[in-house]
Design a protein around this motif. Structure first.
Motif, PDB file in Angstrom:
ATOM      1  N   ARG A   1       1.010  -1.150  -0.063  1.00  0.00           N
ATOM      2  CA  ARG A   1       0.017   0.096  -0.136  1.00  0.00           C
ATOM      3  C   ARG A   1       0.902   1.313   0.077  1.00  0.00           C
ATOM      4  NH1 ARG A   1      -3.001   3.736  -0.486  1.00  0.00           N
ATOM      5  NH2 ARG A   1      -4.544   4.437   1.153  1.00  0.00           N
TER       6      ARG A   1
ATOM      7  N   THR B   1      -8.536   6.004  -2.756  1.00  0.00           N
ATOM      8  CA  THR B   1      -8.447   4.605  -2.652  1.00  0.00           C
ATOM      9  C   THR B   1      -9.627   3.818  -3.426  1.00  0.00           C
ATOM     10  OG1 THR B   1      -9.731   4.560  -0.639  1.00  0.00           O
ATOM     11  CG2 THR B   1      -7.314   4.887  -0.350  1.00  0.00           C
TER      12      THR B   1
ATOM     13  N   ALA C   1     -10.218   2.548  -6.703  1.00  0.00           N
ATOM     14  CA  ALA C   1      -9.716   1.567  -7.296  1.00  0.00           C
ATOM     15  C   ALA C   1      -9.094   0.506  -6.632  1.00  0.00           C
ATOM     16  CB  ALA C   1      -8.616   1.968  -8.429  1.00  0.00           C
ATOM     17  N   LEU C   2      -8.363   0.791  -5.521  1.00  0.00           N
ATOM     18  CA  LEU C   2      -7.809  -0.318  -4.544  1.00  0.00           C
ATOM     19  C   LEU C   2      -8.821  -1.000  -3.853  1.00  0.00           C
ATOM     20  CD1 LEU C   2      -5.578  -1.511  -2.746  1.00  0.00           C
ATOM     21  CD2 LEU C   2      -5.619   0.699  -1.226  1.00  0.00           C
TER      22      LEU C   2
ATOM     23  N   TRP D   1     -10.839  -3.380  -6.499  1.00  0.00           N
ATOM     24  CA  TRP D   1      -9.786  -4.774  -6.320  1.00  0.00           C
ATOM     25  C   TRP D   1      -9.940  -5.611  -5.302  1.00  0.00           C
ATOM     26  CZ3 TRP D   1      -4.715  -5.132  -3.810  1.00  0.00           C
ATOM     27  CH2 TRP D   1      -4.195  -6.363  -4.224  1.00  0.00           C
TER      28      TRP D   1
ATOM     29  N   ARG E   1      -9.132  -5.005 -12.407  1.00  0.00           N
ATOM     30  CA  ARG E   1      -9.239  -4.219 -11.250  1.00  0.00           C
ATOM     31  C   ARG E   1      -7.951  -3.875 -10.683  1.00  0.00           C
ATOM     32  NH1 ARG E   1     -14.579  -5.233  -7.587  1.00  0.00           N
ATOM     33  NH2 ARG E   1     -16.469  -5.275  -9.696  1.00  0.00           N
TER      34      ARG E   1
ATOM     35  N   ALA F   1      -5.969  -0.486 -10.208  1.00  0.00           N
ATOM     36  CA  ALA F   1      -5.312  -0.034  -8.596  1.00  0.00           C
ATOM     37  C   ALA F   1      -4.022   0.173  -8.854  1.00  0.00           C
ATOM     38  CB  ALA F   1      -5.686  -1.436  -7.758  1.00  0.00           C
TER      39      ALA F   1
ATOM     40  N   SER G   1      -3.686   3.685 -10.218  1.00  0.00           N
ATOM     41  CA  SER G   1      -4.095   4.602  -9.426  1.00  0.00           C
ATOM     42  C   SER G   1      -2.928   5.251  -8.601  1.00  0.00           C
ATOM     43  CB  SER G   1      -5.103   4.227  -8.468  1.00  0.00           C
ATOM     44  OG  SER G   1      -4.926   3.422  -7.411  1.00  0.00           O
TER      45      SER G   1
END
Length: 302
Positions: A195, A202, A204-205, A208, A282, A286, A289
């Protein structure tokens, strides 16, 4: 396994248009049950092996036999090349998945591999695959609880983990056990997701993480470095591999979908394929991003 095209079934639009892979006219094929005929003319259905089910078969079609994550054998060979593996060495593979990595190391380098996997079902299937290839002793699989993991002290020349630790919450006790199991002048190679807490967006994170088959527990770079330092491991490389992994994912799906455009997709694999596409799309979002990074960590025990 015989197949035939079935024009009455087609892949959903969401898959056809997903991400970057446009322009393929995919058709679904219905899977015919394979029959074996004995000397008396009696036909029997062949029992499907655990690794032939959609859950395991679809990722292997995309990434290669024995692999559930991007890159397959080619990526493993590239990752382990700096380790100078040989037949005198013992390797601990942490989170061995279906065992493609462990078996490649055993076959190509002659090293002895002990692979541990938190998922008992996955460990059992991987062990069956090793036995089938005559590698039951050279690439041995065990289910392990990360909270209570224990290995023989000073037993391994190398410990390696590829795309596995991000799903393990109890990283500290597991890595502590790994540290004790490493010999002097041994090597640790980790490929994992971390991370980046400097990125505030966050969305997109989180998208996923929701689709991952196991809960995601991400560390940041500081946590990894501190843990390895506490274990008296000297971190020599901590590199961001996000761009390379993104390319690997795109290339893998492009190759597979190009092949599927010619041969079709078996009907019983359709749902699993849609999931696999969505899952990795996804992850790429992430990575793009910046909230999550794919990293390679190399450390030494002096």
């Amino acid at each position: 396994m015989s197949t035939r095209l079935d024009p009455s079934v087609s892949l959903p639009l969401r898959m056809r248009l997903k991400a970057w892979w446009h322009g393929y006219d995919l058709q679904v094929t219905r899977r015919l049950k394979e029959l074996e005929e004995n000397d008396h003319g009696v036909s029997l259905e062949v029992e499907e092996q655990p690794w032939d089910g959609p859950k395991f078969k679809v990722p292997q079609l995309i990434w290669g036999e024995g692999f559930l994550t991007p890159g397959g054998a080619e990526r493993t060979a590239e990752l382990v090349k700096p380790l100078a593996l040989d037949k005198s060495m013992s390797v601990l593979d942490i989170g061995g998945h279906l065992g493609g990595q462990a078996r490649l190391i055993a076959k190509d380098f002659g090293a002895w591999v002990t692979a541990v996997e938190p998922d008992p079902e996955l460990a059992a299937v991987a062990d069956l695959l090793s036995e089938r290839e005559g590698l039951g002793k050279k690439a041995d699989f065990h289910a392990v609880d990360p909270d209570s993991a224990a290995f023989r002290k000073n037993a391994f020349d190398v410990a390696i983990s590829t795309d596995a630790l991000y799903t393990i919450e109890s990283k500290r006790p597991l890595l502590a056990a790994v540290g004790k199991a490493l010999k002097k002048r041994s090597q640790l190679l980790l490929s994992d997701y971390i991370r980046d807490e400097t990125v505030s967006d966050t969305a997109a994170l989180e998208a996923w993480m929701k689709l991952e088959p196991r809960p995601v527990h991400l560390w940041n770079e500081t946590e990894y470095r501190a843990c390895l330092k506490k274990l008296r491991l000297d971190t020599r490389v901590f590199s961001d591999e996000s761009i390379q992994l993104r390319g690997t994912i795109v290339a893998g799906f492009s190759r597979y979908l190009s092949e599927a455009a010619q041969s079709g997709v078996e009907e019983n694999l359709q749902q699993a394929l849609v999931y696999e596409v969505e899952r990795w799309v996804r992850l790429v979002a992430a990575l793009d991003s910046g909230a999550v990074k794919a990293v390679r960590i190399y450390a030494l025990r002096n």
